[in-house]
Design an enzyme around this catalytic site. Structure first.
Site, short mmCIF file in Angstrom:
data_model
loop_
_atom_site.label_atom_id
_atom_site.label_comp_id
_atom_site.label_asym_id
_atom_site.label_seq_id
_atom_site.Cartn_x
_atom_site.Cartn_y
_atom_site.Cartn_z
N CYS A 1 0.81 -1.22 0.00
CA CYS A 1 0.00 0.00 0.00
C CYS A 1 0.84 1.27 0.00
O CYS A 1 0.32 2.36 -0.19
CB CYS A 1 -0.94 0.00 1.20
SG CYS A 1 -0.06 0.08 2.77
N CYS B 1 -2.64 -1.25 8.65
CA CYS B 1 -2.13 -0.04 9.29
C CYS B 1 -1.85 -0.28 10.77
O CYS B 1 -0.83 0.15 11.30
CB CYS B 1 -3.12 1.10 9.12
SG CYS B 1 -3.39 1.58 7.40
#
Length: 162
Positions: free
Chosen positions: A60, A130
């Protein structure tokens, strides 16, 4: 008339209708930590009381640097800073991580799990990486600090024996 009804049923836009795009909603904690991130910045990485964790997710493009400042006498983390290049969830995860590590012992922060961060922020499944980065950054910062401390101890012992 039949054509207009068919277009509305099929979802085909007409001259009189507008296409609505639903926004992705994040929990208010994510928005708060994104808009008002806590502990942004960095310490001198050469400082022996500072541990630096630098991690990234190639899939990402998120990159997270998390630093801890440790009181050598007590082993307690007295301060933490972060710099993150990435999405709002990555920034929020970093911000939460720095808040959670402050004031804790080194052993305590190693027990912080990505699932706890994700749950606290109510991250959607596509953003769980994340919170994983935040957990990895904490572990990397602790490991870096411990490596610096071991090196300093070895150097001091070698100097005393010489």
């Amino acid at each position: 008339m039949l054509r207009l009804v068919a277009k509305k049923l099929l979802g085909t836009p007409t001259a009189s209708s507008t296409v609505r795009v639903l926004p992705r909603f994040y929990h208010e904690r994510v928005v708060d930590h994104y808009n008002n991130p806590r502990n942004v910045g960095s310490f001198d990485k050469k400082d022996p009381t500072v541990g630096t964790g630098l991690v990234g997710a190639p899939a990402c493009g998120d990159v997270m640097k998390l630093q801890i400042k440790v009181d050598d006498k007590t082993g307690k983390i007295v301060d933490a800073r972060f710099k993150t290049f990435g999405c709002g969830s990555a920034i929020a995860s970093s911000s939460v991580a720095t808040e959670w590590v402050k004031g804790k012992q080194m052993e305590e922060v190693l027990s912080i799990k990505n699932t706890e961060i994700a749950k606290h922020l109510s991250l959607p499944p596509v953003k769980l990486h994340c919170s994983m980065l935040a957990e990895d950054a904490i572990k990397a910062a602790v490991k870096d600090y411990e490596a610096k401390r071991a090196k300093a101890t070895t150097t001091a012992e070698n100097a005393a024996n010489a």
